[in-house]
Design a protein around this motif. Structure first.
Motif, mmCIF file in Angstrom:
data_model
loop_
_atom_site.group_PDB
_atom_site.id
_atom_site.type_symbol
_atom_site.label_atom_id
_atom_site.label_comp_id
_atom_site.label_asym_id
_atom_site.label_seq_id
_atom_site.Cartn_x
_atom_site.Cartn_y
_atom_site.Cartn_z
ATOM 1 N N PHE A 53 29.488 28.152 70.593
ATOM 2 C CA PHE A 53 28.732 27.360 69.701
ATOM 3 C C PHE A 53 27.595 27.986 69.238
ATOM 4 C CE2 PHE A 53 25.443 24.237 68.536
ATOM 5 C CZ PHE A 53 26.391 23.441 67.491
ATOM 6 N N SER A 109 24.621 28.020 65.806
ATOM 7 C CA SER A 109 24.046 27.257 64.577
ATOM 8 C C SER A 109 23.592 28.417 63.528
ATOM 9 C CB SER A 109 22.713 26.689 64.992
ATOM 10 O OG SER A 109 23.127 25.691 65.910
ATOM 11 N N SER A 140 21.815 24.680 56.569
ATOM 12 C CA SER A 140 22.099 24.988 57.977
ATOM 13 C C SER A 140 23.729 24.297 58.449
ATOM 14 C CB SER A 140 20.895 24.627 58.812
ATOM 15 O OG SER A 140 21.005 23.392 58.795
ATOM 16 N N TRP A 141 24.270 24.749 59.097
ATOM 17 C CA TRP A 141 25.472 24.348 59.623
ATOM 18 C C TRP A 141 25.578 24.850 61.131
ATOM 19 C CZ3 TRP A 141 25.252 28.531 56.494
ATOM 20 C CH2 TRP A 141 26.074 29.549 56.756
ATOM 21 N N ASN A 142 26.517 23.992 61.652
ATOM 22 C CA ASN A 142 26.949 24.368 63.110
ATOM 23 C C ASN A 142 28.446 24.679 63.229
ATOM 24 O OD1 ASN A 142 24.358 23.493 64.132
ATOM 25 N ND2 ASN A 142 25.004 21.382 64.174
ATOM 26 N N SER A 161 31.634 25.539 66.254
ATOM 27 C CA SER A 161 32.205 25.892 67.512
ATOM 28 C C SER A 161 33.008 27.031 67.707
ATOM 29 C CB SER A 161 32.806 24.648 68.010
ATOM 30 O OG SER A 161 33.882 24.070 67.291
ATOM 31 N N TYR A 216 25.867 21.213 70.422
ATOM 32 C CA TYR A 216 24.781 20.685 69.890
ATOM 33 C C TYR A 216 24.646 20.330 68.370
ATOM 34 C CZ TYR A 216 22.823 22.605 74.237
ATOM 35 O OH TYR A 216 22.455 23.057 75.526
ATOM 36 N N LEU A 258 29.274 18.926 63.854
ATOM 37 C CA LEU A 258 30.087 19.740 63.301
ATOM 38 C C LEU A 258 30.768 19.261 61.928
ATOM 39 C CD1 LEU A 258 32.162 20.941 66.318
ATOM 40 C CD2 LEU A 258 30.205 21.982 65.570
#
Length: 200
Positions: free
Chosen positions: A47, A49, A58-60, A62, A136, A139
């Protein structure tokens, strides 16, 4: 934005020492690393960021892919690694960012890596199960393969699945002797029972 090489190298050195891996091992970061004909190829997903350097979006994800190529020459081991980038969906031109990976997820990836080294190069059968990453934050939708550097290199889903299959095969092989032993005991007990009732 540059990747925090120090954290990866420090965690690798600590885990090599903690698990008492023989010889001298070094970790080198190479952001242009490609699959090679020599060395053990090992990939993982974790995972991470991202933050766009142009619009600050910003984005996350996995599905942050990490490629390792592992070599052992006598007592000197070398691991080369590359962490793959992703691009912002707001821009058509590819401008890809390096992910930020938390210290605990770095620890999990490195722990999986060092256990892989022990199994493959030193035949240590410790029944270790790979640790999955900690997630965290939210998603955002489906994985965008067009904006994923690892997908374009054919190293996103395909390599992860092959490593999982290899790991599962090792687990099956370690379980097989125990299963055969139990089956042998059951067969033996059944044979004795049949002989007993036949003589009644």
């Amino acid at each position: 934005m540059k990747m925090n090489e120090f954290m990866w190298k420090e965690e690798f050195s600590n885990k090599i020492e903690e698990l008492e891996v023989p010889g001298n091992w070094d970790l080198h970061v190479d952001m242009n690393l490609e699959k090679q004909k020599t060395g053990l190829i090992y990939t993982q997903q974790t995972f991470g960021s991202f933050r766009c350097s142009r619009c600050a979006r910003s984005w996350n994800s996995s599905k942050v892919s990490v490629l390792f190529i592992i070599n052992l020459n006598k007592r000197h081991g070398t691991v080369k690694m590359r962490i793959f980038k992703q691009g912002c969906e707001r821009f058509t031109r590819h401008e890809e960012m390096i992910p930020t990976v938390t210290s605990d997820n770095i620890e999990r990836v490195v722990c999986n890596l060092v256990h892989k080294i022990r199994r493959k190069f030193y035949e240590v059968n410790d029944q270790y199960q790979d640790q999955k990453p900690k997630i965290y934050g939210p998603l955002e939708g489906l994985h965008n393969k067009e904006r994923c550097e690892a997908c374009r290199h054919g190293l996103c889903e395909q390599q992860i699945l092959s490593c999982e299959y290899e790991q599962n095969r090792e687990q099956r092989e370690s379980v097989a002797p125990a299963v055969l032993t139990v089956m042998g005991l059951v067969t033996g007990v059944a044979s004795i029972a049949l002989m007993y009732f036949a003589n009644k």
